[in-house]
Scaffold this motif. Structure first.
Motif, PDB file in Angstrom:
ATOM      1  N   VAL A 132       0.844  -1.204   0.000  1.00 38.70           N
ATOM      2  CA  VAL A 132       0.000   0.000   0.000  1.00 38.70           C
ATOM      3  C   VAL A 132       0.875   1.248   0.000  1.00 38.70           C
ATOM      4  O   VAL A 132       0.574   2.228  -0.674  1.00 38.70           O
ATOM      5  N   VAL A 133       1.956   1.209   0.789  1.00 44.59           N
ATOM      6  CA  VAL A 133       2.888   2.343   0.825  1.00 44.59           C
ATOM      7  C   VAL A 133       4.230   1.862   0.292  1.00 44.59           C
ATOM      8  O   VAL A 133       5.044   1.358   1.049  1.00 44.59           O
ATOM      9  N   PRO A 134       4.478   1.971  -1.010  1.00 39.76           N
ATOM     10  CA  PRO A 134       5.754   1.487  -1.544  1.00 39.76           C
ATOM     11  C   PRO A 134       6.908   2.335  -1.014  1.00 39.76           C
ATOM     12  O   PRO A 134       6.860   3.569  -1.067  1.00 39.76           O
ATOM     13  N   SER A 135       7.903   1.655  -0.449  1.00 41.54           N
ATOM     14  CA  SER A 135       9.074   2.400   0.024  1.00 41.54           C
ATOM     15  C   SER A 135      10.252   1.451   0.090  1.00 41.54           C
ATOM     16  O   SER A 135      10.114   0.239  -0.089  1.00 41.54           O
ATOM     17  N   LEU A 136      11.421   2.001   0.374  1.00 42.23           N
ATOM     18  CA  LEU A 136      12.629   1.192   0.419  1.00 42.23           C
ATOM     19  C   LEU A 136      12.792   0.465   1.747  1.00 42.23           C
ATOM     20  O   LEU A 136      13.723  -0.314   1.914  1.00 42.23           O
ATOM     21  N   LYS A 137      11.901   0.722   2.699  1.00 40.25           N
ATOM     22  CA  LYS A 137      12.049   0.124   4.033  1.00 40.25           C
ATOM     23  C   LYS A 137      12.082  -1.405   3.974  1.00 40.25           C
ATOM     24  O   LYS A 137      12.831  -2.047   4.700  1.00 40.25           O
ATOM     25  N   GLY A 138      11.266  -1.986   3.092  1.00 42.17           N
ATOM     26  CA  GLY A 138      11.239  -3.436   2.968  1.00 42.17           C
ATOM     27  C   GLY A 138      12.586  -3.993   2.557  1.00 42.17           C
ATOM     28  O   GLY A 138      13.023  -5.036   3.052  1.00 42.17           O
ATOM     29  N   GLN A 139      13.278  -3.278   1.648  1.00 41.17           N
ATOM     30  CA  GLN A 139      14.593  -3.763   1.216  1.00 41.17           C
ATOM     31  C   GLN A 139      15.601  -3.664   2.338  1.00 41.17           C
ATOM     32  O   GLN A 139      16.466  -4.534   2.490  1.00 41.17           O
ATOM     33  N   VAL A 140      15.492  -2.593   3.178  1.00 46.39           N
ATOM     34  CA  VAL A 140      16.395  -2.470   4.330  1.00 46.39           C
ATOM     35  C   VAL A 140      16.183  -3.644   5.277  1.00 46.39           C
ATOM     36  O   VAL A 140      17.144  -4.278   5.739  1.00 46.39           O
ATOM     37  N   PHE A 141      14.907  -3.969   5.528  1.00 48.16           N
ATOM     38  CA  PHE A 141      14.590  -5.102   6.402  1.00 48.16           C
ATOM     39  C   PHE A 141      15.181  -6.388   5.848  1.00 48.16           C
ATOM     40  O   PHE A 141      15.755  -7.191   6.591  1.00 48.16           O
ATOM     41  N   SER A 142      15.052  -6.598   4.523  1.00 48.09           N
ATOM     42  CA  SER A 142      15.548  -7.853   3.960  1.00 48.09           C
ATOM     43  C   SER A 142      17.066  -7.913   4.039  1.00 48.09           C
ATOM     44  O   SER A 142      17.626  -8.999   4.244  1.00 48.09           O
ATOM     45  N   LEU A 143      17.745  -6.757   3.915  1.00 52.20           N
ATOM     46  CA  LEU A 143      19.208  -6.766   4.071  1.00 52.20           C
ATOM     47  C   LEU A 143      19.578  -7.203   5.486  1.00 52.20           C
ATOM     48  O   LEU A 143      20.491  -8.021   5.684  1.00 52.20           O
ATOM     49  N   PHE A 144      18.875  -6.667   6.485  1.00 47.60           N
ATOM     50  CA  PHE A 144      19.149  -7.064   7.866  1.00 47.60           C
ATOM     51  C   PHE A 144      18.917  -8.560   8.035  1.00 47.60           C
ATOM     52  O   PHE A 144      19.709  -9.261   8.686  1.00 47.60           O
ATOM     53  N   SER A 145      17.832  -9.071   7.455  1.00 48.85           N
ATOM     54  CA  SER A 145      17.531 -10.491   7.659  1.00 48.85           C
ATOM     55  C   SER A 145      18.550 -11.374   6.950  1.00 48.85           C
ATOM     56  O   SER A 145      18.853 -12.474   7.424  1.00 48.85           O
ATOM     57  N   ILE A 146      19.122 -10.892   5.811  1.00 51.54           N
ATOM     58  CA  ILE A 146      20.180 -11.666   5.151  1.00 51.54           C
ATOM     59  C   ILE A 146      21.408 -11.746   6.059  1.00 51.54           C
ATOM     60  O   ILE A 146      22.036 -12.802   6.199  1.00 51.54           O
ATOM     61  N   ALA A 147      21.733 -10.614   6.736  1.00 51.65           N
ATOM     62  CA  ALA A 147      22.901 -10.622   7.634  1.00 51.65           C
ATOM     63  C   ALA A 147      22.678 -11.578   8.795  1.00 51.65           C
ATOM     64  O   ALA A 147      23.582 -12.345   9.172  1.00 51.65           O
ATOM     65  N   ILE A 148      21.451 -11.571   9.358  1.00 50.19           N
ATOM     66  CA  ILE A 148      21.144 -12.497  10.457  1.00 50.19           C
ATOM     67  C   ILE A 148      21.276 -13.935   9.976  1.00 50.19           C
ATOM     68  O   ILE A 148      21.799 -14.802  10.681  1.00 50.19           O
ATOM     69  N   ALA A 149      20.805 -14.201   8.733  1.00 47.10           N
ATOM     70  CA  ALA A 149      20.878 -15.563   8.204  1.00 47.10           C
ATOM     71  C   ALA A 149      22.326 -16.007   8.071  1.00 47.10           C
ATOM     72  O   ALA A 149      22.655 -17.163   8.357  1.00 47.10           O
ATOM     73  N   ALA A 150      23.205 -15.086   7.632  1.00 49.08           N
ATOM     74  CA  ALA A 150      24.619 -15.449   7.495  1.00 49.08           C
ATOM     75  C   ALA A 150      25.210 -15.806   8.848  1.00 49.08           C
ATOM     76  O   ALA A 150      25.921 -16.820   8.981  1.00 49.08           O
ATOM     77  N   ALA A 151      24.900 -15.011   9.893  1.00 43.61           N
ATOM     78  CA  ALA A 151      25.414 -15.306  11.235  1.00 43.61           C
ATOM     79  C   ALA A 151      24.884 -16.650  11.717  1.00 43.61           C
ATOM     80  O   ALA A 151      25.636 -17.472  12.271  1.00 43.61           O
ATOM     81  N   GLU A 152      23.590 -16.904  11.448  1.00 45.95           N
ATOM     82  CA  GLU A 152      22.976 -18.152  11.888  1.00 45.95           C
ATOM     83  C   GLU A 152      23.653 -19.356  11.242  1.00 45.95           C
ATOM     84  O   GLU A 152      23.924 -20.368  11.902  1.00 45.95           O
TER      85      GLU A 152
END
Lengths: 188, 103
Positions: free
Chosen positions: B55-75
């Motif tokens: 509904v509100v297109p923004s770059l926030k989703g991509q920032v979240f996915s970058l964080f989750s990729i980093a968490i996945a690498a640590a995991e």
């Protein structure tokens, strides 16, 4: 309820091709018997997902996906296989009904999610232009202004995780060495 | 436009279910870890799809996915380290045989 108003254009055709690549990689991962083949087929899936991210105007995330998932995580998994058992075969589950039960549960979960997606009416947003002129630049601005504290926390977490990984993986080798030298001394 | 969002969400749901099936049925601990990665990837795909077609297109989703990729690498790094330590102690990577807590 399930009207499939699929529009055929360049975007959707590219999406279909990438989706077929992704799903076939994941299904082959379930089907292969050698573990190393499974890792390679999942790397294929990760590269396909990077393609989908490019379709969604997330070029920087696509690059990170290839670097981290298709590169680092696949290689780490292959390291894990080499450090443990070389040519291990994936055995079929001992209890057959367990696999069937898991399959039925996963299919039920997929059915529930699919029903939820199809019965939701997403509000049709007015077609706006691209999200950002320069994806990487805008992403960098977002991360280093609005999200700088999570970013720093994440760097601390990564450091802790990697030091922890080294400690966990190394700890036993040192102990064994100590134990080995102790038995050697006893023998002497 | 919204039909494309439903397609992306369906693709993510398929990936998540395949990953869940892998976690539940596979016997090799390496493959169980990889299946968890597949599930995390499905969630990332959802985040990025909503960042474009939400509904509100923004770059926030991509920032979240970058964080989750980093968490996945640590995991994954910690997971592989624990796996190697377990293999040194038990001589196997079969998840069915890691049952020290049972008795």
């Amino acid at each position: 309820m399930f009207e499939l108003n699929f529009v055929w254009n360049g975007h959707s055709i590219l999406f279909l091709i990438l989706a077929v690549c992704i799903i076939s990689g994941a299904v082959f991962m379930l089907h292969f018997s050698k573990i190393i083949h499974m890792v390679v087929s999942l790397a294929f899936t990760f590269i396909g997902l990077a393609g989908v991210y490019v379709l969604l105007e997330a070029e920087f995330v696509a690059t990170v996906q290839i670097l981290v998932y298709a590169g680092a995580i696949s290689i780490l998994m292959i390291f894990g296989i080499m450090m443990t058992k070389h040519d291990q075969l994936e055995e079929s589950p001992r209890i057959q009904w367990k696999g069937i039960l898991a399959g039925v549960g996963c299919l039920a979960l997929f059915g529930a999610i699919f029903f939820a997606i199809r019965s939701t009416s997403f509000p049709s947003i007015p077609a706006v232009g691209p999200l950002a002129e320069d994806n990487t630049l805008e992403l960098g601005k977002q991360i280093f202004t609005a999200h700088v504290i999570p970013f720093e926390l994440l760097s601390v977490l990564l450091t802790v995780a990697f030091i922890g990984a080294i400690v966990v993986a190394k700890h036993d080798a040192e102990e064994k060495e100590v134990a080995g030298s102790a038995t050697r001394e006893e023998a002497e | 436009m919204s039909s494309m969002l439903a397609s992306y969400l369906t693709l993510a749901a398929i990936l998540f279910c395949i990953g869940l099936y892998g976690v539940l049925t596979k016997r090799s601990a390496v493959i169980v870890l990889l299946s968890i990665e597949l599930m995390l990837n499905a969630v990332n795909l959802n985040l990025i799809a909503f960042s474009k077609y939400g509904v509100v297109p923004s770059l926030k989703g991509q920032v979240f996915s970058l964080f989750s990729i980093a968490i996945a690498a640590a995991e994954v790094a910690v997971g592989i380290a624990i796996l190697i330590a377990l293999y040194r102690n038990r001589g196997t990577t079969n998840v069915d045989e890691f049952n020290e807590l049972r008795n």
